[in-house]
Design an enzyme around this catalytic site. Structure first.
Site, PDB file in Angstrom:
ATOM      1  N   CYS A 102       0.840  -1.192   0.000  1.00 31.37           N
ATOM      2  CA  CYS A 102       0.000   0.000   0.000  1.00 31.37           C
ATOM      3  C   CYS A 102       0.880   1.248   0.000  1.00 31.37           C
ATOM      4  CB  CYS A 102      -0.903  -0.018   1.237  1.00 31.37           C
ATOM      5  SG  CYS A 102      -1.868   1.498   1.429  1.00 31.37           S
ATOM      6  N   CYS A 105       0.395   3.101   3.612  1.00 31.42           N
ATOM      7  CA  CYS A 105       0.836   2.604   4.925  1.00 31.42           C
ATOM      8  C   CYS A 105       1.840   1.469   4.833  1.00 31.42           C
ATOM      9  CB  CYS A 105      -0.375   2.164   5.747  1.00 31.42           C
ATOM     10  SG  CYS A 105      -1.113   0.613   5.159  1.00 31.42           S
ATOM     11  N   CYS A 151      -7.230  -1.319   1.375  1.00 30.03           N
ATOM     12  CA  CYS A 151      -6.104  -1.806   2.170  1.00 30.03           C
ATOM     13  C   CYS A 151      -6.607  -2.355   3.508  1.00 30.03           C
ATOM     14  CB  CYS A 151      -5.113  -0.670   2.395  1.00 30.03           C
ATOM     15  SG  CYS A 151      -3.791  -1.085   3.543  1.00 30.03           S
ATOM     16  N   CYS A 154      -5.007   0.377   6.389  1.00 29.71           N
ATOM     17  CA  CYS A 154      -5.387   1.794   6.476  1.00 29.71           C
ATOM     18  C   CYS A 154      -6.730   2.060   5.788  1.00 29.71           C
ATOM     19  CB  CYS A 154      -4.306   2.697   5.891  1.00 29.71           C
ATOM     20  SG  CYS A 154      -4.221   2.699   4.080  1.00 29.71           S
ATOM     21  N   CYS A 174      -8.440  -5.804  -9.625  1.00 30.48           N
ATOM     22  CA  CYS A 174      -8.043  -4.779 -10.589  1.00 30.48           C
ATOM     23  C   CYS A 174      -7.622  -3.548  -9.770  1.00 30.48           C
ATOM     24  CB  CYS A 174      -9.243  -4.479 -11.478  1.00 30.48           C
ATOM     25  SG  CYS A 174      -8.855  -3.568 -12.959  1.00 30.48           S
TER      26      CYS A 174
HETATM   27 FE    FE Z   1      -2.744   1.016   3.521  1.00 30.89          FE
END
Ligand code: FE
Length: 186
Positions: A102, A105, A151, A154, A174
């Protein structure tokens, strides 16, 4: 038509009918394992088979903090549910071994092992790297039903998951390239 010709015609139609039945064993090509025989009925093929499990974020920032942490483009996607233009992402054609994380984070999201070319213009994966990698939520925007992927740490918006992917799952995650960073394997 002569009886013999009629019999041959009926036999041919019967054989053709059997070979395209619903229980046919489909040959699905799995990334890294071409030619794997997969039973099509084991794959997810409809939205009601996709579990909806929103993440409970453990990394939380104020909107002001996110604007400092992320670039403008990253903020647009991760915090404002944006979408990058197709074929624009730097990670789309990345085929190195490693882990996709991510961009907000650093949480591990996808392994390069599940990445495949979906032909859609966005990085695509058939499964997350582990059970805690991502969350899912219903998305009724744009007048259609989709399943949002965010995510697992986060809750930043990553993209969507569709029931038209390859074996072994049948799923297509995707994902916006701008929502991720890439950790190459040593
Ligand atoms: Fe994240």
């Amino acid at each position: 038509m002569r009886p013999t010709a009629l019999f041959v015609l009926l036999l041919t139609l019967f054989v053709l009918g059997c070979s395209t039945g619903p229980d046919e064993q489909a040959m699905a090509t799995e990334p890294g394992d071409p030619g794997t025989e997969v039973d099509e009925s084991d794959l997810i093929r409809s939205y009601d088979q996709i579990p909806i499990a929103p993440a409970e974020p453990t990394v939380v920032h104020t909107d002001e903090e996110w604007r400092e942490i992320l670039s403008g483009d990253q903020y647009h996607i991760l915090r404002d549910h944006g979408t990058e233009p197709p074929y624009s992402g730097e990670l789309l054609d990345n085929d190195q071994p490693g882990v996709y994380r991510c961009a907000g984070c650093d949480h591990a999201l996808f392994s390069s092992q599940s990445k495949y070319d979906s032909g859609t213009g966005w990085p695509s994966y058939y499964e997350p790297i582990d059970d805690d990698a991502v969350g899912t939520a219903e998305d009724h925007s744009l007048g259609t039903f989709r399943v949002e992927v965010h995510c697992g740490q986060c809750a930043g918006h990553l993209g969507h998951v569709f029931p038209d992917g390859p074996a072994p799952t049948g799923l297509r995650y995707c994902i916006n390239s701008l929502a991720m960073t890439f950790d190459a394997e040593d």
